[in-house]
Design a protein around this motif. Structure first.
Motif, PDB file in Angstrom:
ATOM      1  N   LEU A 137     -97.203  57.385 -20.476  1.00 58.30           N
ATOM      2  CA  LEU A 137     -96.310  58.529 -20.540  1.00 58.30           C
ATOM      3  C   LEU A 137     -95.325  58.508 -19.379  1.00 58.30           C
ATOM      4  CD1 LEU A 137     -98.851  61.371 -21.312  1.00 58.30           C
ATOM      5  CD2 LEU A 137     -97.292  60.290 -22.906  1.00 58.30           C
ATOM      6  N   SER A 138     -94.166  59.134 -19.601  1.00 59.92           N
ATOM      7  CA  SER A 138     -93.198  59.360 -18.530  1.00 59.92           C
ATOM      8  C   SER A 138     -92.371  60.589 -18.900  1.00 59.92           C
ATOM      9  CB  SER A 138     -92.292  58.144 -18.332  1.00 59.92           C
ATOM     10  OG  SER A 138     -91.503  57.932 -19.479  1.00 59.92           O
ATOM     11  N   GLN A 139     -91.756  61.189 -17.896  1.00 56.09           N
ATOM     12  CA  GLN A 139     -90.929  62.366 -18.121  1.00 56.09           C
ATOM     13  C   GLN A 139     -89.574  61.930 -18.684  1.00 56.09           C
ATOM     14  OE1 GLN A 139     -91.948  65.497 -17.708  1.00 56.09           O
ATOM     15  NE2 GLN A 139     -93.978  64.787 -17.051  1.00 56.09           N
ATOM     16  N   GLU A 142     -87.023  60.517 -16.000  1.00 59.61           N
ATOM     17  CA  GLU A 142     -87.481  59.413 -15.159  1.00 59.61           C
ATOM     18  C   GLU A 142     -86.988  58.073 -15.701  1.00 59.61           C
ATOM     19  OE1 GLU A 142     -91.660  61.127 -13.420  1.00 59.61           O
ATOM     20  OE2 GLU A 142     -91.711  59.756 -15.106  1.00 59.61           O
ATOM     21  N   ILE A 143     -86.792  57.144 -14.780  1.00 59.71           N
ATOM     22  CA  ILE A 143     -86.423  55.781 -15.154  1.00 59.71           C
ATOM     23  C   ILE A 143     -87.678  54.925 -15.035  1.00 59.71           C
ATOM     24  CG2 ILE A 143     -85.043  53.778 -14.550  1.00 59.71           C
ATOM     25  CD1 ILE A 143     -82.996  55.709 -13.363  1.00 59.71           C
ATOM     26  N   THR A 144     -87.987  54.201 -16.078  1.00 67.38           N
ATOM     27  CA  THR A 144     -89.180  53.354 -16.103  1.00 67.38           C
ATOM     28  C   THR A 144     -88.771  51.904 -15.938  1.00 67.38           C
ATOM     29  OG1 THR A 144     -90.238  54.896 -17.619  1.00 67.38           O
ATOM     30  CG2 THR A 144     -91.209  52.702 -17.432  1.00 67.38           C
TER      31      THR A 144
END
Length: 107
Positions: free
Chosen positions: A92-94, A97-99
């Motif tokens: 998961l990520s917001q 946000e940059i992944t």
């Protein structure tokens, strides 16, 4: 009375030296190429160096894993480490946000 004269042959003189040469060649070959020979010694030393390098890499990996486990210990729980592990486990990520995906070997 007839006498027969025989010419003395040199082949009898060569039997003992030729057997010695064969004997020395046999044991010389096995001293170099045999299971406990010189060539095997060099192969074992090369294998020892390769295995030692592999052991060092495994020890370094273990030290890194132990360091990461210490960061997640109860008394010193770091929120960044916990957040990183939770996001990796849950994938998961917001939205803001940059992944950055890293190859598996860099981790």
């Amino acid at each position: 009375m007839w006498t027969r004269q025989h010419k003395q042959r040199n082949t009898g003189r060569l039997i003992v030296p030729s057997l010695c040469v064969v004997f020395l060649a046999y044991f010389g070959f096995h001293a170099y190429h045999g299971e406990f020979g010189i060539n095997s010694k060099y192969q074992l030393e090369a294998q020892t160096v390769a295995l030692q390098a592999q052991l060092d890499a495994i020890k370094a990996r273990r030290m890194e894993l132990e360091r990461r486990v210490r960061l997640m210990h109860d008394g010193t729980l770091e929120k960044d480490m916990l957040d990183e592990q939770a996001r990796r486990a849950l994938n998961l990520s917001q939205a803001d946000e940059i992944t950055i995906m890293l190859p598996a070997s860099v981790k």
